[in-house]
Write a protein that holds these residues in place. Sequence first.
Motif, PDB file in Angstrom:
ATOM      1  N   ARG A 196      -6.103  37.695   4.898  1.00 13.63           N
ATOM      2  CA  ARG A 196      -7.170  37.261   4.000  1.00 13.63           C
ATOM      3  C   ARG A 196      -8.495  37.032   4.710  1.00 13.63           C
ATOM      4  O   ARG A 196      -9.560  37.365   4.187  1.00 13.63           O
ATOM      5  CB  ARG A 196      -6.728  35.984   3.282  1.00 13.63           C
ATOM      6  CG  ARG A 196      -7.751  35.430   2.312  1.00 13.63           C
ATOM      7  CD  ARG A 196      -7.216  34.210   1.600  1.00 13.63           C
ATOM      8  NE  ARG A 196      -8.196  33.661   0.663  1.00 13.63           N
ATOM      9  CZ  ARG A 196      -7.970  32.597  -0.089  1.00 13.63           C
ATOM     10  NH1 ARG A 196      -6.805  31.969  -0.028  1.00 13.63           N
ATOM     11  NH2 ARG A 196      -8.908  32.161  -0.918  1.00 13.63           N
ATOM     12  N   ASP A 197      -8.452  36.467   5.919  1.00  7.50           N
ATOM     13  CA  ASP A 197      -9.689  36.145   6.625  1.00  7.50           C
ATOM     14  C   ASP A 197     -10.513  37.379   6.976  1.00  7.50           C
ATOM     15  O   ASP A 197     -11.709  37.260   7.265  1.00  7.50           O
ATOM     16  CB  ASP A 197      -9.389  35.365   7.913  1.00  7.50           C
ATOM     17  CG  ASP A 197      -9.014  33.916   7.636  1.00  7.50           C
ATOM     18  OD1 ASP A 197      -9.173  33.472   6.479  1.00  7.50           O
ATOM     19  OD2 ASP A 197      -8.547  33.243   8.575  1.00  7.50           O
ATOM     20  N   TYR A 198      -9.904  38.544   6.966  1.00  7.22           N
ATOM     21  CA  TYR A 198     -10.609  39.767   7.348  1.00  7.22           C
ATOM     22  C   TYR A 198     -11.226  40.500   6.157  1.00  7.22           C
ATOM     23  O   TYR A 198     -11.846  41.546   6.327  1.00  7.22           O
ATOM     24  CB  TYR A 198      -9.677  40.695   8.134  1.00  7.22           C
ATOM     25  CG  TYR A 198      -9.478  40.210   9.544  1.00  7.22           C
ATOM     26  CD1 TYR A 198     -10.237  40.702  10.585  1.00  7.22           C
ATOM     27  CD2 TYR A 198      -8.551  39.197   9.824  1.00  7.22           C
ATOM     28  CE1 TYR A 198     -10.077  40.230  11.882  1.00  7.22           C
ATOM     29  CE2 TYR A 198      -8.381  38.708  11.110  1.00  7.22           C
ATOM     30  CZ  TYR A 198      -9.149  39.231  12.139  1.00  7.22           C
ATOM     31  OH  TYR A 198      -8.999  38.754  13.413  1.00  7.22           O
ATOM     32  N   GLY A 199     -11.075  39.974   4.958  1.00  2.00           N
ATOM     33  CA  GLY A 199     -11.741  40.538   3.802  1.00  2.00           C
ATOM     34  C   GLY A 199     -13.218  40.185   3.801  1.00  2.00           C
ATOM     35  O   GLY A 199     -13.661  39.293   4.514  1.00  2.00           O
ATOM     36  N   TRP A 200     -13.987  40.892   2.991  1.00  2.00           N
ATOM     37  CA  TRP A 200     -15.422  40.609   2.923  1.00  2.00           C
ATOM     38  C   TRP A 200     -15.983  41.082   1.583  1.00  2.00           C
ATOM     39  O   TRP A 200     -15.317  41.776   0.804  1.00  2.00           O
ATOM     40  CB  TRP A 200     -16.171  41.311   4.069  1.00  2.00           C
ATOM     41  CG  TRP A 200     -16.233  42.805   3.947  1.00  2.00           C
ATOM     42  CD1 TRP A 200     -17.183  43.559   3.320  1.00  2.00           C
ATOM     43  CD2 TRP A 200     -15.271  43.739   4.450  1.00  2.00           C
ATOM     44  NE1 TRP A 200     -16.887  44.895   3.396  1.00  2.00           N
ATOM     45  CE2 TRP A 200     -15.723  45.030   4.095  1.00  2.00           C
ATOM     46  CE3 TRP A 200     -14.086  43.618   5.168  1.00  2.00           C
ATOM     47  CZ2 TRP A 200     -15.020  46.188   4.432  1.00  2.00           C
ATOM     48  CZ3 TRP A 200     -13.391  44.768   5.505  1.00  2.00           C
ATOM     49  CH2 TRP A 200     -13.862  46.029   5.138  1.00  2.00           C
ATOM     50  N   ARG A 201     -17.217  40.701   1.338  1.00  2.10           N
ATOM     51  CA  ARG A 201     -17.992  41.185   0.200  1.00  2.10           C
ATOM     52  C   ARG A 201     -19.274  41.802   0.740  1.00  2.10           C
ATOM     53  O   ARG A 201     -19.765  41.398   1.796  1.00  2.10           O
ATOM     54  CB  ARG A 201     -18.305  40.056  -0.780  1.00  2.10           C
ATOM     55  CG  ARG A 201     -17.053  39.389  -1.348  1.00  2.10           C
ATOM     56  CD  ARG A 201     -17.376  38.103  -2.092  1.00  2.10           C
ATOM     57  NE  ARG A 201     -16.175  37.347  -2.390  1.00  2.10           N
ATOM     58  CZ  ARG A 201     -15.552  37.338  -3.563  1.00  2.10           C
ATOM     59  NH1 ARG A 201     -16.041  38.073  -4.561  1.00  2.10           N
ATOM     60  NH2 ARG A 201     -14.471  36.632  -3.749  1.00  2.10           N
TER      61      ARG A 201
END
Length: 262
Positions: A196-201
């Motif tokens: 999850r921590d490696y997701g982005w917008r």
Amino acid sequence: MRARVACSALLLCGVATSARADDAGRRWSGDLTLASQYVSRGFQQSWGRPALQGGLDCATPQGWFAGTWASGVSPRFVEGGRMEWDLYAGYAGSHDALDYRAALYHYRYPGARISATGTPYDYGEAILGAGWHGWSLDYSVTWTRDYFGFNSRTLGIGERMHSRGSTYLDLKRRIDLGHRYGLTLHYGWQRVNHFRDYGWRDASVALARGFGGFDATLAYARGWNGAGVYRAYSTGVADSNGRLHVSNPIAGTWYFTVGRSF
């Protein structure tokens, strides 16, 4: 990662009106672009340096299409890689003001590999999309075991976890400003499955104009990652001079492109 997913399908929906046909009824089109840098999904993949890009598409009157596209990338962003090479195929159609598409994509980075684990960056996505009155929405799902090499071994998180099932949502609004000017607004959301921590917008705004058979675009893009994992991004491998290159590839950036379709 790439920025061309939505616009490729939209182009292919209308390719029959602009491209030549061969005896089998296929339609061909292509493009060649020089970019001040390659930015895709908010990431500066060419590390702020210019990139040459180009593609070739083939479509049938029935809506089936296939194609390829490539761009230069930086080995500072993709370890051992200097090119992204995409292959794709699918179907596109329309009904009144609604257009729709479905495709399979495979993104290759020839020669690129995370040396510490032997993991390639290559990955594949299944994409569903639709467009209506200047709006478009595309939803991508990773069907390969890993998304861009993300797994427990490369990230040092958990055990034997992979990132199949990662998703990307791409929302665009295209506005015709007249006098051959066009404005495109984009918002994207990447979810990395199990990490999850490696997701982005990311978001971007691009102003384009056609002139003399060419198209020029001035754009601004940036990304956001709440965990801050990309603030000091590096492949972890020093160059030939022993220097380790570190940057924030999703920081806000301007870039410029000039291209021609044929």
